[in-house]
Design an enzyme around this catalytic site. Sequence first.
Site, PDB file in Angstrom:
ATOM      1  CD  GLN A  50      -2.940  -1.052   2.306  1.00  0.00           C
ATOM      2  OE1 GLN A  50      -2.602  -1.604   3.334  1.00  0.00           O
ATOM      3  NE2 GLN A  50      -4.083  -0.401   2.185  1.00  0.00           N
ATOM      4  CG  HIS A 154      -3.358  -5.369   1.632  1.00  0.00           C
ATOM      5  ND1 HIS A 154      -3.708  -4.780   0.436  1.00  0.00           N
ATOM      6  CD2 HIS A 154      -4.157  -4.801   2.564  1.00  0.00           C
ATOM      7  CE1 HIS A 154      -4.691  -3.897   0.650  1.00  0.00           C
ATOM      8  NE2 HIS A 154      -4.991  -3.900   1.933  1.00  0.00           N
TER       9      HIS A 154
HETATM   10 ZN    ZN Z   1      -6.422  -2.878   2.967  1.00  0.00          ZN
END
Ligand code: ZN
Length: 186
Positions: A50, A154
Amino acid sequence: MKLTIRKYGDPVLRAKGKRIDEVDDNIRALAGDMLETMHAANGIGLAAQQVGHALQLTVLDVSQIEDRPSTMNLNGRPVADLATAMPLVLLNPQVRLGEATEPGSEGCLSFPEISADIDRSIAVEVEAETLDGEEILIEATGLLARALQHEIDHLNGILFIDRMSSAAKASHSSRLRKLQKETAKL
Ligand code: ZN
């Protein structure tokens, strides 16, 4: 240093994280920046993908969330006050999922303004390494179990939209398309 959070449509979110075999100053600095970025965004978890790095590294902190309880055992011992164990910085985490599942509301910093009920295991066991090279075992339920599953997804390039019901995904389709377009312009 606060980092830019990558949004849906950025290909790095689909990359599987590389195992971290040696913790150097770069990894330590990245983990610190990820914590700062997560806290500034009022998030409870952030994965390296991210912030643009395909690595097996995630940070979590559920200690500020009072209305969605968690339980945690660390190396077999119950943690009475979660704040004493947070934030967590986990390297190379491996998860074992409990069989029983429950739906619960989830959002994601890479998907602003989108939330949906996602089925997740109620209980999980996670083996991971810390920045100090210590191997730890976390047994969790509640919000922490959910957050761990979301973040470890993720690290494997899996996003919470992949686990949404088709109805939920359809209801967010225009917002998802818009997000992809905005990301493509960056
Ligand atoms: Zn997330």
